[in-house]
Design a protein around this motif. Structure first.
Motif, short mmCIF file in Angstrom:
data_model
loop_
_atom_site.label_atom_id
_atom_site.label_comp_id
_atom_site.label_asym_id
_atom_site.label_seq_id
_atom_site.Cartn_x
_atom_site.Cartn_y
_atom_site.Cartn_z
N ASP A 38 12.94 69.95 30.53
CA ASP A 38 13.63 69.60 31.81
C ASP A 38 14.78 68.51 31.20
O ASP A 38 14.27 67.37 30.49
CB ASP A 38 12.93 69.33 32.71
CG ASP A 38 12.10 70.18 33.37
OD1 ASP A 38 12.78 71.43 33.39
OD2 ASP A 38 11.05 69.99 33.92
N LEU A 39 15.91 68.60 31.26
CA LEU A 39 16.98 67.65 30.89
C LEU A 39 17.66 67.16 32.10
O LEU A 39 17.93 67.74 32.75
CB LEU A 39 17.80 68.06 29.91
CG LEU A 39 17.50 68.77 28.75
CD1 LEU A 39 18.34 69.43 27.80
CD2 LEU A 39 16.63 67.61 27.75
N ASP A 40 18.02 65.88 32.36
CA ASP A 40 18.95 65.08 33.19
C ASP A 40 20.31 65.40 32.83
O ASP A 40 21.20 64.28 32.63
CB ASP A 40 18.38 63.93 33.29
CG ASP A 40 18.98 63.32 34.60
OD1 ASP A 40 19.44 64.09 35.47
OD2 ASP A 40 19.16 61.75 34.83
N MET A 41 20.64 66.72 33.07
CA MET A 41 22.22 66.92 32.63
C MET A 41 22.54 68.24 33.36
O MET A 41 21.64 68.98 33.70
CB MET A 41 22.52 66.83 31.15
CG MET A 41 21.78 67.93 30.42
SD MET A 41 21.99 68.22 28.70
CE MET A 41 23.48 68.75 28.56
N ASP A 51 23.49 80.95 22.27
CA ASP A 51 23.28 80.95 20.76
C ASP A 51 24.04 79.88 20.16
O ASP A 51 24.08 79.61 19.16
CB ASP A 51 23.96 82.25 20.43
CG ASP A 51 22.94 83.68 20.58
OD1 ASP A 51 21.69 82.98 20.89
OD2 ASP A 51 23.26 84.66 20.59
N ASN A 52 24.99 79.11 21.11
CA ASN A 52 25.97 78.03 20.43
C ASN A 52 25.29 76.91 20.55
O ASN A 52 25.78 75.92 20.25
CB ASN A 52 27.33 78.22 21.08
CG ASN A 52 27.95 79.30 20.87
OD1 ASN A 52 27.91 79.96 19.76
ND2 ASN A 52 28.65 79.77 21.67
N PHE A 53 24.06 76.74 20.82
CA PHE A 53 23.37 75.36 21.12
C PHE A 53 21.91 75.52 20.43
O PHE A 53 21.19 76.50 20.27
CB PHE A 53 23.17 75.29 22.63
CG PHE A 53 24.33 74.67 23.31
CD1 PHE A 53 24.86 73.69 23.30
CD2 PHE A 53 25.07 75.80 23.73
CE1 PHE A 53 26.18 73.46 24.27
CE2 PHE A 53 26.25 75.81 24.41
CZ PHE A 53 26.88 74.46 24.48
N THR A 54 21.43 74.37 19.93
CA THR A 54 20.28 73.98 19.53
C THR A 54 19.54 72.92 20.28
O THR A 54 20.56 72.01 20.95
CB THR A 54 20.12 73.68 17.99
OG1 THR A 54 20.89 72.54 17.92
CG2 THR A 54 20.62 74.81 17.10
N TYR A 55 18.29 72.49 20.26
CA TYR A 55 17.86 71.28 20.96
C TYR A 55 17.35 70.53 19.91
O TYR A 55 16.61 70.55 19.01
CB TYR A 55 16.56 71.93 22.01
CG TYR A 55 16.14 70.68 22.46
CD1 TYR A 55 16.48 70.02 23.54
CD2 TYR A 55 14.54 70.31 22.24
CE1 TYR A 55 16.18 69.01 24.17
CE2 TYR A 55 14.11 69.28 23.06
CZ TYR A 55 14.77 68.39 23.88
OH TYR A 55 14.16 67.45 24.58
N ASP A 56 17.83 69.12 20.07
CA ASP A 56 17.37 68.05 19.14
C ASP A 56 16.09 67.30 19.92
O ASP A 56 16.40 66.59 20.87
CB ASP A 56 18.77 67.26 18.97
CG ASP A 56 18.34 66.11 18.09
OD1 ASP A 56 17.24 65.50 17.90
OD2 ASP A 56 19.25 65.48 17.42
N GLN A 59 16.53 63.44 19.77
CA GLN A 59 17.57 62.73 20.74
C GLN A 59 17.14 63.30 22.04
O GLN A 59 17.91 62.84 23.10
CB GLN A 59 19.02 63.01 20.47
CG GLN A 59 19.52 62.45 19.02
CD GLN A 59 19.11 60.75 18.91
OE1 GLN A 59 19.60 60.18 20.12
NE2 GLN A 59 18.80 60.22 18.04
N LYS A 60 16.45 64.45 22.45
CA LYS A 60 16.20 64.96 23.45
C LYS A 60 17.40 65.53 24.16
O LYS A 60 17.69 65.25 25.41
CB LYS A 60 15.10 64.02 24.44
CG LYS A 60 13.94 64.11 23.77
CD LYS A 60 13.00 63.30 24.66
CE LYS A 60 11.76 63.13 24.19
NZ LYS A 60 11.09 62.98 22.98
N THR A 61 18.20 66.21 23.65
CA THR A 61 19.47 66.69 24.26
C THR A 61 19.90 67.99 23.44
O THR A 61 19.41 68.39 22.30
CB THR A 61 20.51 65.55 23.89
OG1 THR A 61 21.79 66.09 24.90
CG2 THR A 61 21.07 65.26 22.46
#
Length: 69
Positions: A38-41, A51-56, A59-61
């Motif tokens: 769960d991300l606060d965004m 597919d255009n995103f990864t999870y860091d 940095q938890k983002t």
């Protein structure tokens, strides 16, 4: 609030949603290498393609990676 599902080995985001909390078992069914976070965004507006995103994990983002053309 944004909930993402990502591959913990590659960091690749495999799904996200903002309006369907719960159903963890269904979201992870047959996906032993994936986890939910769960991300606060808000969900990114630049692309609906996960597919255009990864999870860091540090940095938890979400990190946008430009599509390869």
């Amino acid at each position: 609030m944004l909930q993402i599902r990502y591959n913990k080995i590659t960091g690749t985001v495999t799904g996200w949603w903002t309006d369907r909390p719960g159903n963890t078992e269904g979201k992870l069914k047959n996906r032993p290498q994936e986890v939910l976070v769960d991300l606060d965004m808000e969900a990114p507006k630049i692309s609906l393609d996960t597919d255009n995103f990864t999870y860091d994990t540090n940095q938890k983002t979400l990190v946008h990676k430009p599509s390869e053309e």
